[in-house]
Design a protein around this motif. Structure first.
Motif, mmCIF file in Angstrom:
data_model
loop_
_atom_site.group_PDB
_atom_site.id
_atom_site.type_symbol
_atom_site.label_atom_id
_atom_site.label_comp_id
_atom_site.label_asym_id
_atom_site.label_seq_id
_atom_site.Cartn_x
_atom_site.Cartn_y
_atom_site.Cartn_z
ATOM 1 N N GLY A 180 1.261 -0.941 -0.115
ATOM 2 C CA GLY A 180 -0.271 -0.005 0.100
ATOM 3 C C GLY A 180 1.352 1.686 -0.170
ATOM 4 N N SER A 181 2.456 1.004 0.628
ATOM 5 C CA SER A 181 3.119 2.497 0.199
ATOM 6 C C SER A 181 3.010 2.813 -1.250
ATOM 7 C CB SER A 181 4.411 2.081 0.342
ATOM 8 O OG SER A 181 5.102 1.880 1.700
ATOM 9 N N LEU A 182 3.424 4.088 -1.670
ATOM 10 C CA LEU A 182 2.823 4.928 -2.623
ATOM 11 C C LEU A 182 4.446 5.722 -2.485
ATOM 12 C CD1 LEU A 182 1.284 6.173 -4.902
ATOM 13 C CD2 LEU A 182 0.747 8.443 -3.891
ATOM 14 N N SER A 205 11.384 -3.773 -7.478
ATOM 15 C CA SER A 205 11.275 -3.804 -6.234
ATOM 16 C C SER A 205 10.773 -3.901 -5.523
ATOM 17 C CB SER A 205 13.062 -3.554 -5.268
ATOM 18 O OG SER A 205 12.937 -2.708 -5.713
ATOM 19 N N ALA A 206 9.996 -2.140 -5.380
ATOM 20 C CA ALA A 206 9.285 -1.619 -4.000
ATOM 21 C C ALA A 206 7.483 -2.196 -5.084
ATOM 22 C CB ALA A 206 9.123 -0.036 -4.866
ATOM 23 N N ALA A 207 7.275 -2.773 -5.950
ATOM 24 C CA ALA A 207 6.141 -3.392 -6.310
ATOM 25 C C ALA A 207 6.710 -4.681 -5.859
ATOM 26 C CB ALA A 207 6.193 -2.802 -8.342
ATOM 27 N N GLN A 208 7.152 -5.127 -6.048
ATOM 28 C CA GLN A 208 7.462 -7.000 -4.864
ATOM 29 C C GLN A 208 7.042 -6.926 -4.017
ATOM 30 O OE1 GLN A 208 8.478 -9.501 -6.411
ATOM 31 N NE2 GLN A 208 8.069 -10.531 -4.061
ATOM 32 N N PHE A 209 7.314 -6.121 -2.919
ATOM 33 C CA PHE A 209 7.080 -5.927 -1.881
ATOM 34 C C PHE A 209 6.024 -4.722 -1.101
ATOM 35 C CE2 PHE A 209 12.210 -6.076 -0.745
ATOM 36 C CZ PHE A 209 11.743 -7.129 -0.408
ATOM 37 N N GLY A 210 4.886 -4.938 -2.482
ATOM 38 C CA GLY A 210 4.280 -4.382 -1.897
ATOM 39 C C GLY A 210 3.232 -2.403 -2.381
ATOM 40 N N GLY A 211 4.277 -2.325 -2.515
ATOM 41 C CA GLY A 211 4.237 -0.604 -3.362
ATOM 42 C C GLY A 211 3.486 -0.881 -4.357
ATOM 43 N N TYR A 212 2.539 1.094 -4.197
ATOM 44 C CA TYR A 212 2.302 1.428 -5.168
ATOM 45 C C TYR A 212 3.469 2.453 -6.088
ATOM 46 C CZ TYR A 212 -2.978 -1.329 -4.219
ATOM 47 O OH TYR A 212 -2.807 -1.934 -3.941
ATOM 48 N N VAL A 213 4.094 1.613 -6.985
ATOM 49 C CA VAL A 213 5.146 2.482 -8.340
ATOM 50 C C VAL A 213 4.488 3.122 -9.164
ATOM 51 C CG1 VAL A 213 6.521 0.925 -6.870
ATOM 52 C CG2 VAL A 213 5.087 0.450 -9.436
ATOM 53 N N SER A 214 5.114 4.485 -9.168
ATOM 54 C CA SER A 214 5.268 5.323 -10.134
ATOM 55 C C SER A 214 7.002 6.285 -10.630
ATOM 56 C CB SER A 214 4.260 6.704 -9.539
ATOM 57 O OG SER A 214 5.145 7.214 -9.054
ATOM 58 N N GLY A 215 6.636 6.753 -11.887
ATOM 59 C CA GLY A 215 7.937 7.340 -11.383
ATOM 60 C C GLY A 215 7.918 8.064 -12.792
ATOM 61 N N ALA A 216 9.496 9.067 -12.640
ATOM 62 C CA ALA A 216 9.268 10.207 -13.804
ATOM 63 C C ALA A 216 11.129 10.632 -14.599
ATOM 64 C CB ALA A 216 8.906 11.851 -13.282
ATOM 65 N N ASP A 217 10.590 10.572 -15.860
ATOM 66 C CA ASP A 217 12.491 10.235 -16.432
ATOM 67 C C ASP A 217 12.310 12.053 -17.497
ATOM 68 O OD1 ASP A 217 14.345 8.065 -16.359
ATOM 69 O OD2 ASP A 217 14.393 10.193 -17.796
ATOM 70 N N ILE A 218 12.670 12.207 -17.406
ATOM 71 C CA ILE A 218 13.282 12.610 -18.514
ATOM 72 C C ILE A 218 13.629 12.733 -20.092
ATOM 73 C CG2 ILE A 218 15.674 13.895 -18.757
ATOM 74 C CD1 ILE A 218 15.115 16.767 -18.940
ATOM 75 N N ASP A 219 13.861 11.126 -20.257
ATOM 76 C CA ASP A 219 14.674 10.757 -21.714
ATOM 77 C C ASP A 219 13.118 9.930 -22.247
ATOM 78 O OD1 ASP A 219 15.337 9.274 -23.478
ATOM 79 O OD2 ASP A 219 16.700 8.599 -22.041
ATOM 80 N N PHE A 220 12.626 10.564 -22.986
ATOM 81 C CA PHE A 220 11.128 10.189 -23.139
ATOM 82 C C PHE A 220 11.756 8.929 -24.474
ATOM 83 C CE2 PHE A 220 8.502 9.688 -27.400
ATOM 84 C CZ PHE A 220 7.057 10.098 -27.536
ATOM 85 N N LEU A 221 12.295 8.922 -24.507
ATOM 86 C CA LEU A 221 12.987 7.262 -25.601
ATOM 87 C C LEU A 221 12.474 6.179 -24.800
ATOM 88 C CD1 LEU A 221 15.557 8.471 -28.592
ATOM 89 C CD2 LEU A 221 12.827 7.577 -28.421
ATOM 90 N N MET A 222 13.444 6.640 -23.676
ATOM 91 C CA MET A 222 13.606 5.612 -22.890
ATOM 92 C C MET A 222 12.188 5.150 -21.458
ATOM 93 S SD MET A 222 15.509 3.331 -20.708
ATOM 94 C CE MET A 222 17.000 3.881 -20.296
ATOM 95 N N ILE A 223 10.858 6.382 -21.384
ATOM 96 C CA ILE A 223 10.243 5.909 -20.807
ATOM 97 C C ILE A 223 9.093 4.845 -21.587
ATOM 98 C CG2 ILE A 223 8.013 7.311 -20.580
ATOM 99 C CD1 ILE A 223 9.520 7.782 -18.547
#
Ligand SMILES: C[S@@+](CC[C@H](N)C(=O)[O-])C[C@H]1O[C@@H](n2cnc3c(N)ncnc32)[C@H](O)[C@@H]1O
Length: 448
Positions: A216-218, A232-250
């Motif tokens: 349940g951790s955000l 790894s965060a999701a493996q332990f039950g976290g709800y995960v999100s992120g950002a990156d400047i690199d359009f191609l990577m995302i």
């Protein structure tokens, strides 16, 4: 680390001899997640064992259910520096602790494990026979026993100078294995989508433990790249999100990194990694965004921020901006859809300041920021080299040595108070970090 001595049940924490500097933080963070009081009878150090006292076996199972650095936990029945000391200490262990496991209904196995020495089968059998005085009535079952007894022998760490007799001997009952199997499960070798800076599974899992991620951790990674920390965060039950400047990577369109791969496979993305591990329900999403620009509403709060910021070594460190400064003409409306913003170097000290300010503003109280900082070893000074923020308290500082000159530190900070002003803190002087980059690029400051 609280060191005490009493007659309560003791356990041996038997560690994997890898990322040794991270094991104390791993045990302490997991103990803190489950609110377990651990009394240390020996310190956690570079030896692969530590004797602790735990309230009950339930807590031993809880520790093992999350710890990555743990191989196993044993209930300790005997300990000594010689065979004689070991057997004397077993004789003094209360019978009511051992005998219920010796009954005829319980099949058993006795495993002999050595550290820094291999034993022949004959030597192992001799050791097993030295326990024949124990009134074990059950049948031997090597494959799937009801109870496993362990003899652990520690022969030091100098493989060029292995002693005849071990330095330490432990005997006890196996209680649980740690989570080493997750390292294989999440290994980068078999991961669907990879970037050239994907963090290896073991370190990502250690980070998630230090960040105290619970179901349940955000969780947020502002430099998400290929999303390895999200896994790894999701493996332990976290709800995960992120950002990156690199359009191609995302968008999973960056150059493939596997040696024999010329083009990305269809569907390679952070989302497909989540599907690979059956963690799709934990995936909130990722965005293309420049960390140097405000993205989140001021009242957004995360339980944990896990990140590996760019240091300009294997990836570019930049932000949106122009070398002409802030006085540039606004872009005409009609050009906006196709406009590609110019980029400028994102100074490391500024990036660190932004990261700590972001954590101070967007972490829940008590939430943790866990991130990497490279250092130049000879110039490192704990007082001067680490970034600081008045709302964040440094909890752990674990060094991963990269070469005789450089290391990277995994820093774990906890939010201890709300910032009173939303003003930016001035960038800190991070001597050894700046020099790390300078040194790494042969005396020249890198230009992207
Ligand atoms: C060390 S990598 C992170 C690797 C990541 N942990 C992974 O699993 O792939 C740093 C990332 O920061 C991104 N980055 C660089 N400058 C940035 C900025 N100003 N804002 C957001 N992301 C940035 C890079 O594109 C790169 O993907």
């Amino acid at each position: 680390m609280k060191m005490e001595s009493s007659d309560k049940v003791k356990y041996v924490l038997w560690f994997a001899q890898e990322h040794v500097n991270f094991r104390a933080a791993d045990i302490e963070s997991v103990a803190s997640i489950f609110n377990i009081e651990v009394n240390y009878h020996t310190e956690i150090s570079d030896v692969p064992y530590c004797i602790v006292e735990l309230p009950s076996e339930k807590e031993a199972h809880l520790l093992a259910s999350r710890c990555i650095s743990l191989r196993s936990v044993l209930e300790l029945w005997g300990h000594g520096k010689t065979n004689e000391e070991l057997h004397n200490s077993i004789q003094q262990t209360p019978k009511d602790r051992m005998y219920p496991h010796f009954v005829s209904e319980k099949s058993f196995r006795l495993t002999v494990e050595t550290f820094c020495k291999s034993l022949s089968m004959k030597e192992k059998v001799e050791r097993i026979e030295s326990f024949s005085y124990l009134p074990i009535e059950g049948n031997v079952n090597l494959k799937d026993p009801d109870v496993t007894f362990y003899l652990l022998e520690y022969f030091g760490q100098d493989s060029n100078n292995i002693p005849e007799q071990p330095y330490e001997l432990f005997f006890g009952r196996w209680v649980a294995d740690g989570q080493r199997s997750l390292i294989q499960k999440l290994s980068l070798k078999t991961r669907h989508f990879l970037g050239n800076t994907s963090m290896d599974a073991q370190l990502s899992l250690l980070m998630a433990n230090q960040a105290k991620i619970v179901p349940g951790s955000l969780v947020y990674d502002p430099f998400v790249g290929s999303g390895s920390l999200l896994v790894s965060a999701a493996q332990f039950g976290g709800y995960v999100s992120g950002a990156d400047i690199d359009f191609l990577m995302i968008h999973g369109k960056s150059r493939p990194v596997r040696p024999n791969q010329k083009v990305r496979e269809k569907g390679e993305s952070i989302k497909s990694n989540m599907q690979q591990y059956n963690l799709s329900s934990k995936y909130v999403g990722v965005l293309v965004a420049d960390f140097a620009r405000p993205l989140w509403r001021p009242d957004v709060r995360f339980d944990a921020i896990l990140t590996d910021p760019p240091y300009g070594v294997r990836e570019a460190t930049f932000k949106v901006g122009s070398w002409r400064g802030p006085d540039i003409k606004p872009i005409a409306e009609k050009h906006l859809p196709h406009h590609i913003p110019a980029k400028v170097d994102y100074d490391l000290q500024e990036l660190m300041r932004d990261l700590l300010d972001f954590a101070a503003n967007h972490l829940c109280m008590g939430g943790r920021l866990v991130f990497w900082l490279p250092i130049c070893r000879e110039e490192y000074d704990e007082e001067k080299s680490l970034p600081k923020h008045k709302c964040l308290r440094l909890i752990y500082n674990c060094e991963q040595v990269l070469s005789c000159h450089s290391s990277r530190l995994l820093l774990c900070m906890e939010k201890v108070k709300e910032p009173v002003t939303k003003e930016k803190t001035p960038p800190a002087e991070l001597t050894s970090t700046t020099r790390f980059r300078h040194r790494y690029f042969g005396g020249k400051e890198q230009k992207e």
